[in-house]
Design a protein around this motif. Structure first.
Motif, PDB file in Angstrom:
ATOM      1  N   CYS A   1       0.844  -1.212   0.000  1.00 17.99           N
ATOM      2  CA  CYS A   1       0.000   0.000   0.000  1.00 17.99           C
ATOM      3  C   CYS A   1       0.873   1.254   0.000  1.00 17.99           C
ATOM      4  CB  CYS A   1      -0.915   0.023   1.228  1.00 17.99           C
ATOM      5  SG  CYS A   1      -2.276  -1.160   1.185  1.00 17.99           S
TER       6      CYS A   1
ATOM      7  N   GLY B   1      -5.029  -1.587  -2.238  1.00 19.19           N
ATOM      8  CA  GLY B   1      -5.619  -0.755  -1.189  1.00 19.19           C
ATOM      9  C   GLY B   1      -6.964  -1.332  -0.777  1.00 19.19           C
TER      10      GLY B   1
ATOM     11  N   TYR C   1      -6.604  -4.649   1.184  1.00 16.49           N
ATOM     12  CA  TYR C   1      -6.260  -4.366   2.594  1.00 16.49           C
ATOM     13  C   TYR C   1      -7.501  -3.863   3.340  1.00 16.49           C
ATOM     14  CZ  TYR C   1      -4.329  -2.054   6.700  1.00 16.49           C
ATOM     15  OH  TYR C   1      -4.091  -1.661   7.996  1.00 16.49           O
TER      16      TYR C   1
END
Ligand code: MN3
Length: 197
Positions: free
Chosen positions: A58, A74, A77
């Motif tokens: 990220c 992103g 996550y």
């Protein structure tokens, strides 16, 4: 590494009436799966990101402006934690001890709630609202699309997905009602606390 879609930590109907089985089926099985599949194509084993943790991917993608990886990884996550940020019978007005200190220093849970809801409502278009820790202090933030606080130098401890796919089936256009229901009835504060270093 290669990315895998985690199972939900509860049954698809466990969060009703605040989040329906239908929402979780689409959101987890279709949306999150798509981020995992595309993430494996662009940032998986054999890519230049191989060997990095999810958190470091990220940060690296954001600092180098790799928009496709910012988006897909992103979101992987964010969603991996999002499922764990909720539980049946969550929310409430008491938070665990370590978090309580941070919340008090911020101005209390009512202020955290008000600012968190305002951040999510104020995010124009798709994105997330967050509780994050920076310089040892709690902060309330929002990010667009797949971005998260890791990319902005903070540690996320709670995020609410304000993409329409997260609430439109259950709340239609009433984003404030969705975020309030999330905060009041779904948040797994023990998991939030577990993310504090
Ligand atoms: Mn989502």
């Amino acid at each position: 590494m290669s990315f895998t879609l985690p199972d939900l930590p509860y049954a698809y109907d466990a969060l009703q009436p605040y989040m329906s089985k239908e929402t979780l089926e689409f959101h987890h099985d279709k949306h999150h799966k798509a981020y995992v599949d595309k993430g494996n194509e662009i940032a998986g084993a054999g890519s230049k990101y191989d060997g990095l943790s999810l958190e470091d991917i990220c940060k690296t993608a954001f600092s180098s402006g790799d928009q496709a990886v910012i988006n897909q990884i992103g979101q992987h996550y964010n969603h991996t934690h999002f499922w764990q940020w909720m539980k049946a019978g969550g929310g409430g007005t008491k938070v665990p001890g370590k978090l309580e200190g941070l919340v008090s220093a911020y101005g209390g849970l009512d202020k955290v709630r008000a600012d968190f809801v305002a951040a999510g409502v104020g995010q124009f278009g798709s994105g997330w609202c967050w509780l994050a820790i920076a310089d040892g202090k709690l902060q309330v933030t929002k990010t667009a699309n797949g971005e998260n606080p890791l990319m902005h130098g903070a540690k996320p401890i709670l995020g609410c997905d304000v993409w329409e796919h997260s609430y439109y089936i259950d709340y239609r256009n009433a984003r404030p009602k969705y975020i309030e229901a999330f905060f009041d009835n779904l948040v797994n504060w023990d998991y939030v606390e577990s993310l504090i270093d």
